[in-house]
Design an enzyme around this catalytic site. Structure first.
Site, PDB file in Angstrom:
ATOM      1  CE  LYS A 126      -4.063  -1.795   2.421  1.00  0.00           C
ATOM      2  NZ  LYS A 126      -4.725  -1.778   3.717  1.00  0.00           N
ATOM      3  CB  THR A 180     -12.616   3.474  18.791  1.00  0.00           C
ATOM      4  OG1 THR A 180     -12.960   4.464  17.827  1.00  0.00           O
ATOM      5  CG2 THR A 180     -13.706   3.406  19.846  1.00  0.00           C
ATOM      6  CD  GLU A 209     -12.978   8.229  13.520  1.00  0.00           C
ATOM      7  OE1 GLU A 209     -13.553   8.970  12.725  1.00  0.00           O
ATOM      8  OE2 GLU A 209     -13.328   7.060  13.762  1.00  0.00           O
ATOM      9  CE  LYS A 213     -15.735   6.467  17.499  1.00  0.00           C
ATOM     10  NZ  LYS A 213     -15.085   6.689  16.268  1.00  0.00           N
ATOM     11  CB  CYS A 254     -17.432   2.078  13.471  1.00  0.00           C
ATOM     12  SG  CYS A 254     -15.868   2.475  12.698  1.00  0.00           S
ATOM     13  CE  LYS A 257     -22.012   5.436   5.192  1.00  0.00           C
ATOM     14  NZ  LYS A 257     -21.463   6.413   6.139  1.00  0.00           N
TER      15      LYS A 257
HETATM   16  C1  UDX Z   1     -19.988   5.506  12.161  1.00  0.00           C
HETATM   17  C2  UDX Z   1     -20.262   6.854  12.852  1.00  0.00           C
HETATM   18  O1  UDX Z   1     -21.371   7.487  12.213  1.00  0.00           O
HETATM   19  C3  UDX Z   1     -19.019   7.742  12.782  1.00  0.00           C
HETATM   20  O2  UDX Z   1     -19.250   8.938  13.514  1.00  0.00           O
HETATM   21  C4  UDX Z   1     -17.845   6.981  13.405  1.00  0.00           C
HETATM   22  O3  UDX Z   1     -16.675   7.741  13.293  1.00  0.00           O
HETATM   23  C5  UDX Z   1     -17.631   5.654  12.699  1.00  0.00           C
HETATM   24  O4  UDX Z   1     -18.851   4.893  12.745  1.00  0.00           O
HETATM   25  P1  UDX Z   1     -19.857   4.689   9.614  1.00  0.00           P
HETATM   26  O5  UDX Z   1     -19.822   3.316  10.229  1.00  0.00           O
HETATM   27  O6  UDX Z   1     -18.857   5.065   8.586  1.00  0.00           O
HETATM   28  O7  UDX Z   1     -19.741   5.803  10.776  1.00  0.00           O
HETATM   29  O8  UDX Z   1     -21.304   4.861   8.934  1.00  0.00           O
HETATM   30  P2  UDX Z   1     -22.728   5.408   9.392  1.00  0.00           P
HETATM   31  O9  UDX Z   1     -23.125   6.481   8.461  1.00  0.00           O
HETATM   32  O10 UDX Z   1     -22.769   5.710  10.842  1.00  0.00           O
HETATM   33  O11 UDX Z   1     -23.670   4.143   9.101  1.00  0.00           O
HETATM   34  C6  UDX Z   1     -23.548   2.930   9.837  1.00  0.00           C
HETATM   35  C7  UDX Z   1     -24.605   1.936   9.403  1.00  0.00           C
HETATM   36  O12 UDX Z   1     -25.907   2.358   9.809  1.00  0.00           O
HETATM   37  C8  UDX Z   1     -24.689   1.712   7.901  1.00  0.00           C
HETATM   38  O13 UDX Z   1     -24.866   0.328   7.674  1.00  0.00           O
HETATM   39  C9  UDX Z   1     -25.934   2.485   7.489  1.00  0.00           C
HETATM   40  O14 UDX Z   1     -26.535   1.964   6.332  1.00  0.00           O
HETATM   41  C10 UDX Z   1     -26.815   2.261   8.727  1.00  0.00           C
HETATM   42  N1  UDX Z   1     -27.868   3.281   8.904  1.00  0.00           N
HETATM   43  C11 UDX Z   1     -27.514   4.594   9.074  1.00  0.00           C
HETATM   44  C12 UDX Z   1     -29.206   2.900   8.952  1.00  0.00           C
HETATM   45  O15 UDX Z   1     -29.551   1.713   8.814  1.00  0.00           O
HETATM   46  N2  UDX Z   1     -30.166   3.855   9.158  1.00  0.00           N
HETATM   47  C13 UDX Z   1     -29.858   5.164   9.327  1.00  0.00           C
HETATM   48  O16 UDX Z   1     -30.784   5.971   9.521  1.00  0.00           O
HETATM   49  C14 UDX Z   1     -28.489   5.550   9.287  1.00  0.00           C
END
Ligand code: UDX
Length: 439
Positions: A39, A124, A153, A206, A262, A322
């Site tokens: 990488k 974390t 973060e 966090k 996460c 996502k």
């Molecule tokens: C998350 C936190 O949002 C972020 O602040 C932290 O730093 C890392 O973890 P992330 O995992 O990248 O971020 O994605 P996030 O947008 O939180 O979505 C997590 C999951 O929840 C996804 O599978 C998404 O599809 C799902 N989701 C989100 C739902 O099912 N419904 C919603 O309304 C929002």
């Protein structure tokens, strides 16, 4: 900018690379350190190891300006004034994160240090980790010039660069006022609240933030189950709830649940921290139970329509956890596809950014017999059922007539509520979403 030099360990991961590139863009001379030599050489030629909107251009521009470079050895961070720790903390069987990577890189970067250094923990880590590492520095005669701060973060994959520029808040925890102030001053855009606090508070903020987001999603998903039975439409219910500013409209989208690297991991770790503290959380475990039920429910809906899945061709749209990411780590799509396979289905999958198992970092044996199609239509060809698992915008733009005519039986279970059920039925689909009464 002010001559401060930055090091980032775990600098080619999802968090580390976004931080490295954005800090370089701010003008800081930034060295991203990572253990993955492949990488590193790719990155030094301008190739980013994963897809994140806006990141490639940022890395390329700053690399060319000489403000961002990638190295293997922690020793190369000798000139850095601030070192961010962004290494992973994979879950142990107990649910607790394994902090050994954090421990060893903190030890490595602090060892033999003569000049002042601030180590900012972005990984974390369980509450108490920063204090424990600080104790280590003191025991090794390093605490006079090496300070630790906790700087959690909140970047979301798929919008991480934008989140970096527009944070909701900046949290910095620590005992050295000077070190805390230095980290807070590196980047805090006007109008963004900066919370300076203790290590423990920062670490807990966090975990509690991610747990609350997970709870919100599981809450709306639980209500969705009732809405579906009692003739409601969860999309409208969700809107009605979210209009209350005390609740807010965010993270109230019902569907197949949360996944990714996460939310679930952090929730399990928080539960483990409760247990270790002799407490029993009541809400947190329920969020996990509801989340897993959402995954089972989409398969059950398909089974109800088709009777059996044995020998049936099933199309799955969406493998990334996502949209706007190619990340499949802990994606809900993996266990759902495995469940379909276990029930005897022949599964074809399509994802706009995840084109095959290797690219996704999956061993072929994890999804045996799965066909990775080049388009949604190819994945749907001859299928008796189709499941939508990721809310990719391009799925909303599919030629639905074409999709229907390529399927052997037009059954759709939409785990992301992308379409209007009535419109889908009028197009001839047997369509079911989540939390929306099927008539
Ligand atoms: C998350 C936190 O949002 C972020 O602040 C932290 O730093 C890392 O973890 P992330 O995992 O990248 O971020 O994605 P996030 O947008 O939180 O979505 C997590 C999951 O929840 C996804 O599978 C998404 O599809 C799902 N989701 C989100 C739902 O099912 N419904 C919603 O309304 C929002």
């Amino acid at each position: 900018m002010s001559g401060i030099k930055i090091g980032v360990i775990g600098g080619l991961g999802h968090i580390g690379l976004v931080h490295s590139a954005c800090l370089a863009e701010l003008g800081y001379e930034t060295i991203a350190c990572d253990i993955d030599l492949g990488k590193i050489s790719a990155a030094n030629e301008g190739k980013v190891p994963f897809r994140e909107p806006g990141l490639q251009a940022l890395v390329e521009a700053n690399r060319k300006k000489g403000r961002l470079r990638f190295v293997r050895e922690v020793a190369e961070l000798e000139a850095a004034d601030v070192v961010y720790i962004c290494v992973d903390t994979p879950p142990l069987a107990s649910g607790a994160p394994d902090t050994s990577n954090v421990d060893s890189v903190v030890q490595a970067v602090a060892a033999g240090r003569k000049r002042p250094l601030v180590i900012a923990l972005k990984s974390t880590v369980p509450v108490g980790t920063a204090r424990r590492l600080s104790r280590y520095l003191a025991e090794n005669g390093l605490s006079g010039h090496v300070a630790i701060v906790s700087n959690p973060e909140f970047l979301r994959e798929g919008s991480a660069v934008d989140d970096f520029w527009h944070p909701a808040r900046i949290v910095v925890g620590g005992e050295s006022e000077e070190a805390v102030a230095q980290i807070a001053a590196l980047y805090s855009p006007p109008g963004v609240p900066v919370l300076t606090t203790s290590w423990e508070n920062a670490e807990l903020i966090k975990y509690a933030s991610n747990a609350f987001l997970a709870l919100k999603i599981s809450f709306i998903n639980e209500i969705a189950g009732l809405s579906e039975k009692l003739g409601g439409d969860i999309r409208v219910v969700s809107r009605g709830i979210g209009l209350d500013p005390r609740i807010s409209p965010h993270f109230l989208e019902a569907g197949v649940g949360f996944s990714g690297p996460c939310l679930e991991k952090d929730l399990r770790s928080l539960i483990q921290q409760f247990t270790a503290a002799g407490l029993e959380p009541q809400l947190l475990s329920s969020a996990l139970v509801v989340n897993h039920e959402q995954r089972a429910a989409v398969v059950r809906k398909l089974l109800r329509r088709l009777g059996t899945l044995n020998g049936k061709r099933i199309c799955v749209l969406g493998m990334a956890f996502k949209p706007q990411t190619d990340d499949v780590r802990n994606s809900h799509s993996l266990p759902i596809v495995q469940h379909l396979i276990a029930l005897g289905s022949q599964v074809a999958v399509y994802d706009p950014w995840v084109k095959g198992p290797q690219e996704a970092g999956l061993a072929a044996a994890e999804l045996p017999g799965v066909k990775w199609a080049a388009t949604a239509y190819e994945a749907a060809a001859g299928a008796e059922g189709l499941i939508i698992l990721t809310a990719w915008p391009e799925f909303r733009k599919l030629d639905l007539e074409r999709l229907r005519s390529s399927m052997a039986r037009p059954v759709i279970v939409d785990g992301r509520n992308l379409f209007d059920p009535a419109a889908m039925r009028s197009l001839g689909f047997d369509y079911q979403g989540v939390g929306i009464c099927a008539v």
